[in-house]
Design an enzyme around this catalytic site. Structure first.
Site, mmCIF file in Angstrom:
data_model
loop_
_atom_site.group_PDB
_atom_site.id
_atom_site.type_symbol
_atom_site.label_atom_id
_atom_site.label_comp_id
_atom_site.label_asym_id
_atom_site.label_seq_id
_atom_site.Cartn_x
_atom_site.Cartn_y
_atom_site.Cartn_z
ATOM 1 N N ASP A 67 -6.047 -9.082 0.859
ATOM 2 C CA ASP A 67 -4.729 -9.106 0.222
ATOM 3 C C ASP A 67 -4.085 -10.483 0.240
ATOM 4 O O ASP A 67 -4.566 -11.404 0.909
ATOM 5 C CB ASP A 67 -3.804 -8.060 0.877
ATOM 6 C CG ASP A 67 -3.926 -8.026 2.397
ATOM 7 O OD1 ASP A 67 -4.424 -8.997 2.976
ATOM 8 O OD2 ASP A 67 -3.496 -7.027 2.993
ATOM 9 N N ASN A 134 2.424 2.181 9.600
ATOM 10 C CA ASN A 134 2.619 3.289 8.650
ATOM 11 C C ASN A 134 1.288 3.778 8.077
ATOM 12 O O ASN A 134 1.264 4.592 7.166
ATOM 13 C CB ASN A 134 3.560 2.871 7.507
ATOM 14 C CG ASN A 134 3.003 1.722 6.675
ATOM 15 O OD1 ASN A 134 1.896 1.242 6.939
ATOM 16 N ND2 ASN A 134 3.745 1.295 5.683
ATOM 17 N N HIS A 136 -1.042 1.796 6.599
ATOM 18 C CA HIS A 136 -1.617 1.032 5.489
ATOM 19 C C HIS A 136 -2.874 0.285 5.906
ATOM 20 O O HIS A 136 -3.030 -0.110 7.056
ATOM 21 C CB HIS A 136 -0.577 0.110 4.825
ATOM 22 C CG HIS A 136 -0.199 -1.112 5.590
ATOM 23 N ND1 HIS A 136 1.053 -1.680 5.527
ATOM 24 C CD2 HIS A 136 -0.901 -1.926 6.423
ATOM 25 C CE1 HIS A 136 1.095 -2.768 6.282
ATOM 26 N NE2 HIS A 136 -0.071 -2.932 6.827
ATOM 27 N N GLU A 141 -0.038 0.929 0.732
ATOM 28 C CA GLU A 141 1.032 1.587 1.468
ATOM 29 C C GLU A 141 0.955 3.111 1.281
ATOM 30 O O GLU A 141 0.320 3.588 0.330
ATOM 31 C CB GLU A 141 2.385 1.089 0.929
ATOM 32 C CG GLU A 141 2.614 -0.416 1.085
ATOM 33 C CD GLU A 141 2.993 -0.842 2.503
ATOM 34 O OE1 GLU A 141 2.464 -0.291 3.476
ATOM 35 O OE2 GLU A 141 3.840 -1.740 2.621
HETATM 36 C C1 F6R Z 1 -3.672 -7.914 6.379
HETATM 37 C C2 F6R Z 1 -3.854 -6.479 6.251
HETATM 38 C C3 F6R Z 1 -2.910 -5.547 6.896
HETATM 39 C C4 F6R Z 1 -2.903 -5.696 8.416
HETATM 40 C C5 F6R Z 1 -1.947 -4.706 9.060
HETATM 41 C C6 F6R Z 1 -1.895 -4.860 10.553
HETATM 42 O O1 F6R Z 1 -4.664 -8.607 5.650
HETATM 43 O O2 F6R Z 1 -4.760 -6.075 5.587
HETATM 44 O O3 F6R Z 1 -3.245 -4.232 6.540
HETATM 45 O O4 F6R Z 1 -4.200 -5.485 8.891
HETATM 46 O O5 F6R Z 1 -0.659 -4.890 8.532
HETATM 47 O O6 F6R Z 1 -1.317 -6.074 10.870
HETATM 48 P P1 F6R Z 1 -1.299 -6.623 12.368
HETATM 49 O O7 F6R Z 1 -2.706 -6.954 12.714
HETATM 50 O O8 F6R Z 1 -0.437 -7.857 12.291
HETATM 51 O O9 F6R Z 1 -0.724 -5.547 13.211
#
Ligand code: F6R
Length: 243
Positions: A67, A134, A136, A141
């Site tokens: 992303d 959440n 994702h 989302e």
């Molecule tokens: C980022 C991504 C997101 C993160 C998720 C967890 O490239 O794909 O889905 O993996 O938001 O983020 P952290 O590791 O900061 O808790």
């Protein structure tokens, strides 16, 4: 889904690094799906250390990131493009032309079409994932449907809140982002989900023990034939099954 239980974040990072290093050793022209966020930071550091010490080479590896924020240029310090160079690519021998992160600027449809085309031609061997509180994965989302392909999403308030720690203020957090779709993630041959800390315990319980639903995007991983969850004890603490 195979669950590898580890003590803490450091062990989770070591376990995940081991899986990726073995993948690249076994298949030097691997296509890696990569993630950003806090979770992979230590794992990426371990990959850099291994490259320096043991010379594991990424010269034939291609990478595709999950992303990117909408509206951020690749040189913006909060862009995922910048993150990847800082945390991983500057410390290994991957070639710039083999690195792919969705382009945050320009025409949305053209960017998505281009990324989808590249991914269709370059099936991912192993996809690294973190999870949002959440549920994702990437920036897919909670929703009413699983989106198949790369698309541009409106970030939820939950995600904006979670990510504002990387910005000077909440207002600076982009409201939209590009993300690979769930379909593309599910087409990876292998998926490694790394989960650490008690703030992920509730969502990890839903992923492991709850139904498959787009309201918990990561729950779809149950339908993938080769998923490894590397989770520490804090993240597994709310699961009914004893880990
Ligand atoms: C980022 C991504 C997101 C993160 C998720 C967890 O490239 O794909 O889905 O993996 O938001 O983020 P952290 O590791 O900061 O808790």
């Amino acid at each position: 889904m195979k669950v590898i239980i580890v003590e803490n974040y450091e062990e989770a990072s070591q376990e995940a690094a081991k899986i990726f290093i073995n993948q690249v050793k076994e298949k030097p022209n691997s296509i890696l799906g990569l993630a950003t966020g806090s979770t992979p930071v230590r794992m990426y550091e371990l990959l850099r250390e291994d490259h320096e010490k043991n010379h594991t080479s990424y010269k034939d590896v291609k990478s595709y990131n999950l992303d990117e924020y909408f509206g951020l240029d690749a040189s913006h310090p909060q862009s995922y493009h910048y993150f990847m160079y800082k945390n991983l690519f500057n410390g290994i021998d991957i070639k710039d032309e083999n690195v792919h992160v969705p382009c945050g600027q320009g025409n949305i449809q053209e960017n998505c079409d281009e990324y989808n085309k590249m991914l269709a031609e370059n099936p991912i061997d192993i996809q690294l994932l973190g999870i949002g509180s959440n549920g994702h994965i990437g920036f897919n989302e909670p929703a009413d449907v699983f989106e198949e392909y790369t698309h541009c999403v409106e970030l939820t308030q939950n995600t904006i809140d979670a990510n504002k720690r990387f910005f000077e203020s909440e207002e600076e957090v982009p409201r939209k982002a590009y993300t690979m779709g769930i379909g593309t993630i599910m087409r990876a041959k292998r998926i490694v989900l790394v989960v650490s800390g008690e703030d992920k315990a509730d969502i990890l319980r839903k992923v492991i023990e709850g139904p498959v639903t787009p309201k918990v995007p990561a729950s779809i991983l149950k339908f993938h034939p080769y998923v490894t969850i590397v989770a520490d004890k804090a993240a597994l603490s709310l699961c009914n099954k004893q880990y």
